[in-house]
Design a protein around this motif. Structure first.
Motif, short mmCIF file in Angstrom:
data_model
loop_
_atom_site.label_atom_id
_atom_site.label_comp_id
_atom_site.label_asym_id
_atom_site.label_seq_id
_atom_site.Cartn_x
_atom_site.Cartn_y
_atom_site.Cartn_z
N UNK A 195 65.63 32.96 11.62
CA UNK A 195 66.31 32.79 10.34
C UNK A 195 65.50 31.87 9.43
N UNK A 196 65.58 32.08 8.12
CA UNK A 196 64.86 31.18 7.21
C UNK A 196 65.53 29.80 7.19
N UNK B 264 65.59 42.93 2.29
CA UNK B 264 65.47 42.47 3.68
C UNK B 264 64.85 41.08 3.68
N UNK B 265 65.49 40.11 4.33
CA UNK B 265 64.92 38.77 4.42
C UNK B 265 64.14 38.58 5.72
N UNK B 266 64.80 38.87 6.86
CA UNK B 266 64.09 38.85 8.14
C UNK B 266 64.58 40.04 8.94
N UNK C 277 62.10 56.16 7.23
CA UNK C 277 61.33 55.02 6.74
C UNK C 277 61.82 53.76 7.43
N UNK C 278 60.95 52.79 7.45
CA UNK C 278 61.28 51.52 8.06
C UNK C 278 60.96 50.44 7.03
N UNK C 279 61.93 49.60 6.72
CA UNK C 279 61.70 48.57 5.71
C UNK C 279 61.71 47.21 6.36
N UNK C 280 60.80 46.36 5.94
CA UNK C 280 60.68 45.02 6.52
C UNK C 280 60.95 43.95 5.48
N UNK C 281 60.69 42.68 5.84
CA UNK C 281 60.96 41.57 4.92
C UNK C 281 60.37 41.81 3.54
N UNK D 158 66.71 46.15 13.89
CA UNK D 158 66.78 45.01 14.79
C UNK D 158 67.73 44.03 14.13
N UNK D 159 67.97 42.89 14.76
CA UNK D 159 68.85 41.92 14.11
C UNK D 159 68.21 41.52 12.78
N UNK D 160 68.96 41.64 11.71
CA UNK D 160 68.37 41.57 10.38
C UNK D 160 69.23 40.75 9.43
N UNK D 161 68.58 39.88 8.67
CA UNK D 161 69.26 39.14 7.61
C UNK D 161 68.88 39.78 6.28
N UNK D 162 69.89 40.16 5.50
CA UNK D 162 69.62 40.77 4.20
C UNK D 162 70.22 39.92 3.09
#
Lengths: 229, 605
Positions: free
Chosen positions: A174-175, B54-56, B69-73, B96-100
């Protein structure tokens, strides 16, 4: 303003903030208030709040526009050790408002919301004491991210110290927001809370009650262990 | 709030917003966490009133059950539905576990919403890219290498070279396995043919045994992709032979199959860089770059894509290094690293230096600490095989490391009066700068550069400076080549071909106040803004692509041969079509320069 908010009647019972209405809601449907305090130290008998930060989690999302942050002018000298952590010098706090402004802001933030904090027994104790000075009572469900991390095996169980907020957050990718700044740490804690509660959901959908229960079961606070900054 | 601000300021298209709008956007962020497999946007749901970044982590775009498609940070999604008012056509779910970060409709929130220009999905390549065996990001790095094994032709060691070459080319592969009676297999690759048959060292009628490398490096088919990748780095090979548990060869895995050819998604190299836990691991990952460039080239990936891929990996390597070094070299003040030059424009070549500058938020007294931390980072960068700028554009020098206040005042001075020595060089270097850390802080330097307070003298001097980079066309019909020295009779492609075009692109950027993007993107913006005609812009873009491709081809050959790359070519070595084309390009650049010279001198005069 504070009087209106607390509705305190001289000699009457202190008003309880917040209530228990949301206990059986899935956590994404409840409103939560993530709070972080910076303190002069951890002695509840003498230490004081020097700054507070908070943010609302609504609909399962950390809402940036709800961030609150403030400094508090402490009534006791700020020690060098605590300055080393929160970087607030006596000069920075000279012109800060008194504790009443802090209590007012936190009471507004917490009304109808569930308190979330990292090693929440610290926030709970200091907010509780501050509220008490103004005729309010902190009385509601509390969720502790340090305890949720222990439940998930992300921090050692039975350890005598609390896992560090930065370590946990960066450990799961996490950031980090500005560290050792009450608003920054509140935002980091809020992100950590989302991640931990979402992960607990995988085993079983979590309600405010189940998260509170985990927090209670895995809390170090009951034993008043020293808090490692 | 600084985290939101810095993150958005470092991403396209948000980087184009001014400070006030960035603040507005940062305050409007809502962060949400999705565990792997959770749906973020459902196909055919209500039209969205927000968009996502997408943040992480990573999300997959799903079209009727197929991952397309696959989108990343840093990648944005949901904007198509938001802007069109139509239900989302594609579903998005967490890979995957993702923070948006969720952002509200920018059209009502921002003062200048028109500055946000989003990229749209739609190309066939993109949609067909991730199909079949390919899963999500984490999936791919940890997947067994068996997924990527290609069955290749097999032959006996006594088969003539000519026949093996035919076998390989008929199969559409790039190598063959050679089976020996003792069971220890050998390999022969197209590179062996080029190097040893093409040079006449081995005849086409000789047995292939003369070309074979044996024993071969093998990898167990169950090995994770990331590990196999590092294996290739360590040994500097582009192929590994995959074997089953008994050691029987199954086929070949190639570097290029493990990395994705998609620039914005160079999964495995970036994964190796991002997960490097120490300098040694980062070095291993970085040393993969030249081999990857060669493989991408051989597969026919467009050269400018290769440049973008290399830039993305160098960016993440520098970020990773700053992270790793933060513990040992902390300057004690907030510091933003800027990359300069071709890396900032994402137009790097494998041999490109890493040009850097640094800005810090604090006073002059922090200079020593910042510069010594920067020296450490640059030393570590070189230990990873990436070179600092040979011409001195480095973050540890006084010229390229300044506190924010001084960058601001110095830049303000230059854009008012560019007459001091070195002013224009510095201005043009800053126009090609891109922050890779603490983006909000780094952007302020660039903001000062493109501030509206620029004097006519500055624009005038900048144009003169820009036009001074002339292509090598002379009065006679052929090229102007070096007349003496080591490169007598040769043509400097970088100086003569690339620089005039990149300079024009940069000039367009500075004049329009929007210096983002690659040279072709800048030139096309120049046409959209009327600084160039569409014809001129396309001519320059074509010339740019041609010269860049020639330079990259030379670098690829240099990597293969293990020699240093040269920016010089002898016109006689080019085939006549290329030579003619190149000469036309140079002429066309010259014409554009002349037109600008006469017209703009008048306008600015």
């Amino acid at each position: 303003m504070l009087r209106r908010l607390t509705g305190r009647v001289p000699g009457g019972r202190p008003r309880a903030i917040p209530g228990w209405d949301s206990l059986d809601l899935p956590w994404r449907e409840a409103e939560l208030a993530v709070v972080d305090l910076e303190l002069t130290g951890l002695d509840l008998k003498r230490d004081e709040i020097v700054s507070y930060g908070g943010v609302v989690v609504r609909g399962g999302r950390v809402v940036a526009s709800t961030v609150v942050y403030g400094l508090v002018k402490p009534r006791i000298p700020v020690t060098a050790e605590s300055i080393a952590i929160h970087a607030l010098r006596p000069a920075d706090l000279e012109d800060a408002p008194g504790l009443d402004a802090c209590v007012e802001a936190l009471a507004e933030l917490l009304t109808g919301r569930v308190l979330v904090a990292h090693a929440a027994w610290v926030e709970r104790a200091f907010i509780g004491r501050a509220f008490g000075e103004f005729g309010l009572r902190l009385d509601g469900p509390v969720v502790d991210t340090a305890a949720l991390a222990r439940e998930l095996g992300l921090a050692p169980r039975g350890a005598e110290t609390e896992p560090s907020l930065e370590g946990l957050a960066s450990g799961i990718g996490l950031p980090l927001h500005t560290t050792h700044h009450a608003a920054g740490d509140a935002l980091t804690t809020a992100g950590l809370f989302l991640a931990l509660a979402s992960r607990l959901d995988r085993a079983e959908p979590q309600t405010v009650r189940s998260l509170t229960n985990v927090s209670h079961r895995q809390s170090l606070g009951a034993q008043r262990r020293p808090f490692p900054f | 709030m600084k985290e939101f601000l810095n993150f958005l300021a470092g991403q396209d298209p948000y980087a184009a917003l001014d400070g006030d709008d960035l603040e507005r956007l940062a305050h409007a962020v809502e962060a949400e966490y999705f565990t792997a497999g959770t749906t973020v946007v459902a196909e055919g749901a209500e039209p969205l009133d927000h968009l996502w970044v997408v943040r992480t982590g990573a999300v997959e775009v799903v079209d009727r059950g197929r991952v397309v498609d696959l989108l990343g940070p840093g990648d944005t999604f949901g904007h198509v539905s938001l802007l069109s008012g139509l239900p989302p056509a594609l579903a998005v779910r967490a890979a995957e576990d993702t923070l948006c970060y969720r952002l509200p409709d920018h059209r009502t929130l921002l003062a200048h919403p028109e500055r946000l220009r989003f990229a749209f999905y739609g190309t066939d390549v993109r949609r067909d890219r991730l199909t079949g065996a390919d899963g999500g990001f984490a999936d791919r790095a940890h997947a067994p290498v068996s997924r990527y094994v290609r069955p290749v032709p097999r032959c006996a060691p006594d088969l003539p070279v000519r026949e093996v070459a035919a076998l390989i080319s008929d199969s559409g592969q790039s190598c063959a396995l050679v089976d020996y009676p003792d069971g220890v297999a050998g390999i022969v690759t197209d590179n062996d043919f080029r190097r040893r048959v093409g040079s006449g060292e081995v005849g086409v009628d000789e047995p292939v045994d003369r070309l074979v490398t044996r024993p071969v490096l093998t990898v167990n088919a169950s090995t994770p992709v990331a590990t196999a990748f590092l294996e290739m780095v360590e040994h500097g090979v582009h192929h590994l032979v995959a074997v089953d548990r008994t050691g029987r060869p199954l086929g070949v895995v190639r570097v290029v199959d493990l990395a994705s050819a998609e620039v914005r998604d160079p999964l495995v190299v970036r994964a190796a860089v991002d997960s490097a836990s120490d300098l040694a691991a980062l070095g291993d990952a970085c040393r993969l770059l030249p081999a990857t460039a060669v493989e991408l080239w051989d597969t026919g990936v467009p050269p400018e894509r290769i440049g973008g891929l290399l830039a993305a990996v160098v960016d993440s390597a520098l970020r990773r290094l700053l992270h790793l070094d933060a513990a040992v070299a902390d300057p004690g003040v907030p510091t933003s690293w800027l990359v300069l030059g071709s890396l900032a424009r994402r137009e790097v070549l494998p041999s490109s230096d890493v040009d850097t500058a640094v800005v810090w938020d604090g006073g002059e007294e922090a200079a020593d600490a910042v510069r010594s931390a920067a020296s450490r980072v640059l030393d570590d960068l070189e230990s990873c095989g990436l070179q600092r700028c040979a011409d001195g554009a480095n973050a540890n020098t006084p010229t390229f490391s300044r506190p924010l206040a001084r960058w601001r005042s110095d830049v303000a001075g230059i854009v008012k009066d560019p007459s001091a020595e070195g002013s224009l060089l510095l201005a043009t270097m800053l126009a090609d700068s891109r922050p890779v850390s603490e983006a909000a802080l780094g952007r302020e330097v660039l903001d000062a550069m493109v501030a509206p307070a620029r004097s006519p003298q500055f624009l005038h001097a900048l144009l003169e400076y820009t036009l001074a980079a002339r292509p090598p066309t002379g009065f006679v019909r052929d090229f102007v080549v070096e007349h003496s020295g080591e490169h007598r009779g040769q043509l400097n492609l970088k100086r003569g071909g690339l620089r005039p075009v990149t300079s024009l692109g940069r000039w367009v950027g500075v004049v329009t106040g929007d210096v983002r993007g690659t040279t072709p993107e800048r030139l096309r913006r120049g046409a959209a803004d009327g600084l160039l005609t569409t014809d001129e812009a396309e001519t320059l873009v074509g010339a740019y692509h041609q010269v860049y491709a020639l330079l990259l081809a030379e670098e690829v050959e240099a990597i293969r041969a293990g020699r240093p790359a040269s920016t010089y070519v002898a016109p006689g070595d080019l085939d006549s079509l290329t030579r003619r084309h190149l000469r036309e390009s140079f002429r066309a650049i010259g014409h554009v320069q002349e037109r600008l010279e006469s017209e703009w001198q008048r306008r600015l005069g």
